[in-house]
Motif scaffolding. Structure first.
Motif, PDB file in Angstrom:
ATOM      1  N   GLY A 225       0.771  -1.237   0.000  1.00 39.17           N
ATOM      2  CA  GLY A 225       0.000   0.000   0.000  1.00 39.17           C
ATOM      3  C   GLY A 225       0.799   1.282   0.000  1.00 39.17           C
ATOM      4  N   PHE A 226       2.141   1.206  -0.024  1.00 42.51           N
ATOM      5  CA  PHE A 226       2.940   2.426  -0.136  1.00 42.51           C
ATOM      6  C   PHE A 226       2.846   2.943  -1.570  1.00 42.51           C
ATOM      7  N   THR A 227       2.840   4.260  -1.731  1.00 42.29           N
ATOM      8  CA  THR A 227       2.659   4.831  -3.058  1.00 42.29           C
ATOM      9  C   THR A 227       3.886   4.631  -3.936  1.00 42.29           C
ATOM     10  N   ASP A 228       5.076   4.662  -3.325  1.00 41.58           N
ATOM     11  CA  ASP A 228       6.311   4.467  -4.081  1.00 41.58           C
ATOM     12  C   ASP A 228       7.445   4.173  -3.111  1.00 41.58           C
ATOM     13  N   SER A 229       8.653   3.974  -3.647  1.00 47.27           N
ATOM     14  CA  SER A 229       9.806   3.631  -2.811  1.00 47.27           C
ATOM     15  C   SER A 229      10.159   4.750  -1.840  1.00 47.27           C
ATOM     16  N   ALA A 230      10.019   5.994  -2.271  1.00 47.20           N
ATOM     17  CA  ALA A 230      10.360   7.120  -1.398  1.00 47.20           C
ATOM     18  C   ALA A 230       9.435   7.168  -0.188  1.00 47.20           C
ATOM     19  N   HIS A 231       8.141   6.939  -0.429  1.00 52.25           N
ATOM     20  CA  HIS A 231       7.168   6.912   0.664  1.00 52.25           C
ATOM     21  C   HIS A 231       7.507   5.797   1.655  1.00 52.25           C
ATOM     22  N   PHE A 232       7.830   4.630   1.139  1.00 50.64           N
ATOM     23  CA  PHE A 232       8.214   3.505   1.995  1.00 50.64           C
ATOM     24  C   PHE A 232       9.472   3.826   2.791  1.00 50.64           C
ATOM     25  N   SER A 233      10.511   4.330   2.136  1.00 50.89           N
ATOM     26  CA  SER A 233      11.784   4.593   2.801  1.00 50.89           C
ATOM     27  C   SER A 233      11.640   5.633   3.903  1.00 50.89           C
ATOM     28  N   HIS A 234      10.868   6.684   3.631  1.00 47.27           N
ATOM     29  CA  HIS A 234      10.666   7.730   4.645  1.00 47.27           C
ATOM     30  C   HIS A 234       9.941   7.168   5.864  1.00 47.27           C
ATOM     31  N   THR A 235       8.896   6.391   5.627  1.00 43.61           N
ATOM     32  CA  THR A 235       8.142   5.797   6.740  1.00 43.61           C
ATOM     33  C   THR A 235       9.030   4.848   7.536  1.00 43.61           C
ATOM     34  N   PHE A 236       9.792   4.035   6.830  1.00 41.52           N
ATOM     35  CA  PHE A 236      10.688   3.069   7.466  1.00 41.52           C
ATOM     36  C   PHE A 236      11.685   3.783   8.375  1.00 41.52           C
ATOM     37  N   ARG A 237      12.312   4.810   7.867  1.00 38.07           N
ATOM     38  CA  ARG A 237      13.338   5.545   8.616  1.00 38.07           C
ATOM     39  C   ARG A 237      12.731   6.234   9.831  1.00 38.07           C
ATOM     40  N   THR A 238      11.563   6.834   9.663  1.00 42.48           N
ATOM     41  CA  THR A 238      10.942   7.558  10.771  1.00 42.48           C
ATOM     42  C   THR A 238      10.535   6.622  11.901  1.00 42.48           C
ATOM     43  N   ILE A 239       9.923   5.507  11.562  1.00 43.18           N
ATOM     44  CA  ILE A 239       9.376   4.606  12.575  1.00 43.18           C
ATOM     45  C   ILE A 239      10.445   3.710  13.192  1.00 43.18           C
ATOM     46  N   LEU A 240      11.389   3.240  12.369  1.00 44.46           N
ATOM     47  CA  LEU A 240      12.367   2.262  12.844  1.00 44.46           C
ATOM     48  C   LEU A 240      13.747   2.851  13.111  1.00 44.46           C
ATOM     49  N   GLY A 241      14.023   4.034  12.587  1.00 43.53           N
ATOM     50  CA  GLY A 241      15.319   4.656  12.819  1.00 43.53           C
ATOM     51  C   GLY A 241      16.437   4.116  11.959  1.00 43.53           C
ATOM     52  N   LEU A 242      16.124   3.259  11.000  1.00 40.48           N
ATOM     53  CA  LEU A 242      17.096   2.664  10.098  1.00 40.48           C
ATOM     54  C   LEU A 242      16.638   2.850   8.656  1.00 40.48           C
ATOM     55  N   ARG A 243      17.562   2.698   7.725  1.00 38.47           N
ATOM     56  CA  ARG A 243      17.188   2.695   6.312  1.00 38.47           C
ATOM     57  C   ARG A 243      16.801   1.265   5.924  1.00 38.47           C
ATOM     58  N   PRO A 244      15.907   1.103   4.964  1.00 39.62           N
ATOM     59  CA  PRO A 244      15.583  -0.253   4.518  1.00 39.62           C
ATOM     60  C   PRO A 244      16.823  -1.049   4.117  1.00 39.62           C
ATOM     61  N   SER A 245      17.809  -0.368   3.514  1.00 43.43           N
ATOM     62  CA  SER A 245      19.024  -1.058   3.081  1.00 43.43           C
ATOM     63  C   SER A 245      19.828  -1.590   4.258  1.00 43.43           C
ATOM     64  N   ASP A 246      19.675  -0.989   5.441  1.00 41.32           N
ATOM     65  CA  ASP A 246      20.391  -1.485   6.619  1.00 41.32           C
ATOM     66  C   ASP A 246      19.953  -2.901   6.982  1.00 41.32           C
ATOM     67  N   ILE A 247      18.733  -3.246   6.602  1.00 42.83           N
ATOM     68  CA  ILE A 247      18.197  -4.561   6.956  1.00 42.83           C
ATOM     69  C   ILE A 247      18.125  -5.490   5.755  1.00 42.83           C
ATOM     70  N   PHE A 248      17.617  -4.990   4.637  1.00 42.50           N
ATOM     71  CA  PHE A 248      17.242  -5.870   3.533  1.00 42.50           C
ATOM     72  C   PHE A 248      18.249  -5.961   2.388  1.00 42.50           C
ATOM     73  N   SER A 249      19.302  -5.139   2.396  1.00 43.86           N
ATOM     74  CA  SER A 249      20.174  -5.087   1.218  1.00 43.86           C
ATOM     75  C   SER A 249      21.558  -5.686   1.444  1.00 43.86           C
ATOM     76  N   ALA A 250      21.680  -6.555   2.428  1.00 43.04           N
ATOM     77  CA  ALA A 250      22.958  -7.229   2.659  1.00 43.04           C
ATOM     78  C   ALA A 250      22.782  -8.719   2.406  1.00 43.04           C
ATOM     79  N   PRO A 251      23.117  -9.197   1.199  1.00 43.36           N
ATOM     80  CA  PRO A 251      22.901 -10.608   0.874  1.00 43.36           C
ATOM     81  C   PRO A 251      23.567 -11.539   1.893  1.00 43.36           C
ATOM     82  N   GLY A 252      22.807 -12.489   2.349  1.00 39.99           N
ATOM     83  CA  GLY A 252      23.327 -13.466   3.290  1.00 39.99           C
ATOM     84  C   GLY A 252      23.415 -12.980   4.717  1.00 39.99           C
ATOM     85  N   GLN A 253      23.072 -11.691   4.962  1.00 37.17           N
ATOM     86  CA  GLN A 253      23.202 -11.154   6.312  1.00 37.17           C
ATOM     87  C   GLN A 253      21.863 -11.022   7.035  1.00 37.17           C
ATOM     88  N   LEU A 254      20.772 -11.447   6.410  1.00 42.22           N
ATOM     89  CA  LEU A 254      19.466 -11.387   7.050  1.00 42.22           C
ATOM     90  C   LEU A 254      18.825 -12.773   7.060  1.00 42.22           C
TER      91      LEU A 254
END
Length: 261
Positions: A225-254
Motif C-alpha cells: 500500500g505504499f505509493t512508491d519507494s520514497a514513501h516507503f523509505s521515509h516511513t521506514f526511517r521515521t518509525i524504525l530509525g534505520l534505512r531499509p538497506s540497513d536490513i534488507f540489502s545485505a545478501p546473506g546477512q538477514l
C-alpha cells in the motif's frame, strides 16, 4: 583477522515482531508500536529528543509514539515490537521502572532476555519455538493480559485485512458502530498512535512478509500500500530509525523467519 559479523535475525508473527542486529550507529526513531529493546552486552544509552542528558540501561520499554535516540555499544541489540492493542506493554510496564512518560527501564527477567536473544542471533530456531519462548519470558506465569475494547480490536483487524486499501476513518467507524470522533479517541487510547500511523506500521510488517515470499523490496512495499519507494523509505526511517538497506540489502546477512503455516 576480523570476526565475521553476525547476521540480522527478523521474526515476523501476527502479534509481535522480533529483530536482532548490531546496528553500530545511533538510532533516532518514533515507534508506531510499543517496543522492548534489550542490549545483548554492554548497556546502551537513551535520550529523549528534547533533552541533552542521556541515561544508560540494558533494557528499555517504549510506549508507541515515544520519540527516542539510542546510542549503542558494540554489542548487539534486540528489539521486540509488541502487540498492537497494548496488552504486552501493560503487562511489562507494571513490572518496570518508570523513567519518563512512556519510558520504562529494567525488564523483568532481563538477564534471561539478554542470554536468549544472544543465543537466537547465533542459532535461530523455528518460528513456533521462538514465539513460545518469547511468550514465556514476557508472561511466564500466564497472567491475564489487560482487556481490550472489542471495537478497537475490530478496527485493527479491518486495517490488517485491507492493508493495500486506504479505508477511510468514516468507513472504519461505521463498521464498528462508532462515531468518527469516538473511534479516533478510543483507537489512540488503546493502540497508542493515530489510525494513520498504525496503518503505516502494519504496511511495514506486510512489506517484510512480501520480501520473505521472494518479492523485491519495491514490489513488496507497493503491494503493502505504499505509493512508491520514497514513501516507503521515509516511513521506514521515521518509525524504525534505520534505512531499509540497513536490513534488507545485505545478501546473506538477514535471516527472515515468518510464522509457521
Amino acid at each position: 583477522m576480523n570476526a565475521q559479523p553476525l547476521p540480522h535475525v527478523l521474526y515476523l508473527w501476527a502479534r509481535r515482531t522480533l529483530y536482532i542486529a548490531q546496528p553500530g550507529q545511533p538510532i533516532e526513531f518514533e515507534p508506531a508500536a510499543a517496543q522492548l529493546v534489550v542490549s545483548l552486552g554492554a548497556p546502551f544509552r537513551y535520550r529523549a529528543p528534547d533533552t541533552r542528558r542521556s541515561h544508560a540501561c540494558r533494557s528499555l520499554l517504549l510506549a508507541p509514539g515515544t520519540r527516542m535516540t539510542l546510542t549503542l555499544a558494540n554489542a548487539g541489540i534486540a528489539t521486540c515490537y509488541l502487540d498492537a492493542l497494548g496488552q504486552d506493554f501493560g503487562l511489562l510496564a507494571a513490572q518496570m521502572s518508570l523513567q519518563m512518560p512512556g519510558v520504562y527501564c529494567a525488564a523483568p527477567r532481563e538477564a534471561e532476555f539478554q542470554a536468549w536473544f544472544a543465543e537466537l542471533q547465533q542459532s535461530p530456531v523455528t518460528s513456533a519455538e521462538a514465539y513460545h519462548r518469547l511468550e514465556q519470558l514476557i508472561n511466564p506465569g500466564g497472567a491475564r493480559y489487560p482487556g481490550v475494547d472489542p471495537r478497537v480490536d475490530a478496527a485493527v483487524s479491518l486495517i490488517r485485512d485491507s492493508v493495500a486499501e486506504n479505508l477511510s476513518v468514516e468507513l472504519l467507524a461505521e463498521a464498528v458502530n462508532l462515531s468518527v470522533p469516538r473511534l479516533v479517541q478510543l483507537f489512540r487510547s488503546q493502540v497508542g498512535v493515530p489510525i494513520r500511523r498504525y496503518r503505516q506500521w502494519h504496511r511495514l510488517f506486510v512489506t517484510a512478509q512480501g520480501i520473505a515470499r521472494g518479492l523485491s523490496l519495491t514490489d513488496a512495499a507497493i503491494g503493502a500500500g505504499f505509493t512508491d519507494s520514497a514513501h516507503f523509505s521515509h516511513t521506514f526511517r521515521t518509525i524504525l530509525g534505520l534505512r531499509p538497506s540497513d536490513i534488507f540489502s545485505a545478501p546473506g546477512q538477514l535471516r527472515l523467519i515468518v510464522a509457521d503455516s
